[in-house]
Design a protein around this motif. Structure first.
Motif, PDB file in Angstrom:
ATOM      1  N   GLY A 100     -51.299   4.765  54.355  1.00 30.13           N
ATOM      2  CA  GLY A 100     -51.343   4.891  52.904  1.00 30.13           C
ATOM      3  C   GLY A 100     -52.042   3.710  52.260  1.00 30.13           C
ATOM      4  N   TYR A 106     -54.854  -0.721  44.425  1.00 29.69           N
ATOM      5  CA  TYR A 106     -54.454   0.649  44.100  1.00 29.69           C
ATOM      6  C   TYR A 106     -53.144   0.723  43.321  1.00 29.69           C
ATOM      7  N   LEU A 121     -56.808   7.531  46.356  1.00 26.34           N
ATOM      8  CA  LEU A 121     -55.384   7.240  46.477  1.00 26.34           C
ATOM      9  C   LEU A 121     -54.594   8.500  46.814  1.00 26.34           C
ATOM     10  N   PHE A 122     -54.846   9.582  46.089  1.00 20.65           N
ATOM     11  CA  PHE A 122     -54.127  10.834  46.350  1.00 20.65           C
ATOM     12  C   PHE A 122     -54.574  11.470  47.662  1.00 20.65           C
ATOM     13  N   ASP A 123     -55.870  11.346  47.980  1.00 24.24           N
ATOM     14  CA  ASP A 123     -56.363  11.913  49.243  1.00 24.24           C
ATOM     15  C   ASP A 123     -55.646  11.293  50.435  1.00 24.24           C
ATOM     16  N   ASN A 125     -52.769   9.141  50.449  1.00 20.39           N
ATOM     17  CA  ASN A 125     -51.313   9.082  50.402  1.00 20.39           C
ATOM     18  C   ASN A 125     -50.644  10.449  50.406  1.00 20.39           C
ATOM     19  N   VAL A 126     -51.315  11.457  49.895  1.00 21.76           N
ATOM     20  CA  VAL A 126     -50.704  12.788  49.799  1.00 21.76           C
ATOM     21  C   VAL A 126     -51.368  13.772  50.763  1.00 21.76           C
ATOM     22  N   TYR A 163     -49.806   5.178  41.989  1.00 23.52           N
ATOM     23  CA  TYR A 163     -49.272   4.955  43.338  1.00 23.52           C
ATOM     24  C   TYR A 163     -47.886   5.572  43.468  1.00 23.52           C
ATOM     25  N   ASP A 165     -46.683   7.968  41.772  1.00 23.33           N
ATOM     26  CA  ASP A 165     -46.819   9.425  41.722  1.00 23.33           C
ATOM     27  C   ASP A 165     -47.177   9.995  43.091  1.00 23.33           C
ATOM     28  N   THR A 166     -48.031   9.273  43.833  1.00 20.01           N
ATOM     29  CA  THR A 166     -48.378   9.767  45.176  1.00 20.01           C
ATOM     30  C   THR A 166     -47.153   9.754  46.087  1.00 20.01           C
ATOM     31  N   LYS A 167     -46.304   8.742  45.932  1.00 18.58           N
ATOM     32  CA  LYS A 167     -45.125   8.648  46.782  1.00 18.58           C
ATOM     33  C   LYS A 167     -44.036   9.620  46.349  1.00 18.58           C
ATOM     34  N   ALA A 169     -44.856  12.555  45.351  1.00 14.98           N
ATOM     35  CA  ALA A 169     -45.376  13.756  46.017  1.00 14.98           C
ATOM     36  C   ALA A 169     -44.986  13.774  47.493  1.00 14.98           C
TER      37      ALA A 169
END
Length: 258
Positions: A100, A106, A121-123, A125-126, A163, A165-167, A169
């Protein structure tokens, strides 16, 4: 069944395995008899970490690859599964979705980062979690004791950052994959670390931020890498055989609440 016997000859894939939590996860699993497969975007770092494990008497293999690369992750999972063949049982027993983006770069506001960085970041981490889970799942279905552990973050409980928000998810995906893979005997859980003073975080974190976060904890001690390793070992062990779809907060009480 003892913990030592449980991990013996199992194949454990750890993404982001070249350094930090990932390397620590690999070392702990290998020390208990698993073959640690360390995947990192920096293939040299992954192999160096694997070499360190082998030097200490464990089994480990390093691979370079970006967790958002579907074809590369599919190939790595195939090769990882084949490592179990020498024990007469090809497949993957443990997947730790640890890779991540989490540096100060980030952790900035969305309008400061801009769209390109937010997408990356979303690519990672998610979508990276989704990519690796799909790639590994076919080699994990039906294996006794198979489990996945995703690395979320206390930032996901607190809101206010991309960040986080990605976690958040990642926590949601943990429940979704637990539901979808449960009938195949694969448990899926997540760990949500609080402030863990790894070398990277300690170097980046301003003293006032550390003081502010520690003031929110119910336990005054510093969070350490081994706290997260211990949580991973619990969630992948037979002691957690009735635990799935859960997010284990390891925050010193910082993220407590409903």
């Amino acid at each position: 069944m003892s913990e030592g016997n449980f991990y013996s000859n199992r194949v454990a894939v750890v993404t982001g395995g070249g350094r930090g939590f990932g390397k620590a996860f690999g070392m702990a699993l290998a020390a208990r008899g698993a073959h640690a497969v360390l995947v990192d975007i920096d293939g040299t770092v992954a192999e160096e970490a694997a070499a360190d494990i082998r030097a200490s008497g464990g089994q480990a293999t390093g691979f370079g690859g970006d967790v958002t690369d579907e074809a590369r992750m599919a190939e790595i999972m195939k090769q990882a599964a084949a490592l179990g063949a020498k024990n007469g049982n090809p497949g993957i027993d443990i997947l730790i979705n640890n890779a991540g983006l989490h540096s100060d770069e980030y952790g900035q506001p969305i309008f400061k980062m801009g769209l390109a960085k937010v997408k990356r970041l979303f690519d990672v981490n998610v979508i990276g979690v989704v990519t690796c889970t799909i790639a590994a799942a076919e080699y994990m279905r039906g294996r006794a004791g198979a489990s996945m552990v995703n690395i979320a973050s206390s930032a996901g409980h607190m809101g206010g950052s991309a960040y986080g928000d990605t976690k958040l998810a990642v926590s949601g995906l943990t429940i979704t994959f637990a539901r979808e893979l449960g009938p195949d005997g694969v448990r899926v859980n997540a760990i949500s670390p609080g402030l863990m003073l790894t070398e990277t975080i300690a170097a980046e974190l301003p003293p006032e931020t550390k003081a502010r976060v520690k003031a929110m904890q119910m336990i005054g001690d510093d969070g350490k890498e081994e706290h997260i390793v211990d949580a991973m070992l619990f969630l992948t062990s037979p002691q957690a055989s009735f635990v799935t779809g859960e997010v284990l907060r390891v925050t010193g009480g910082m993220a407590a609440g409903v």
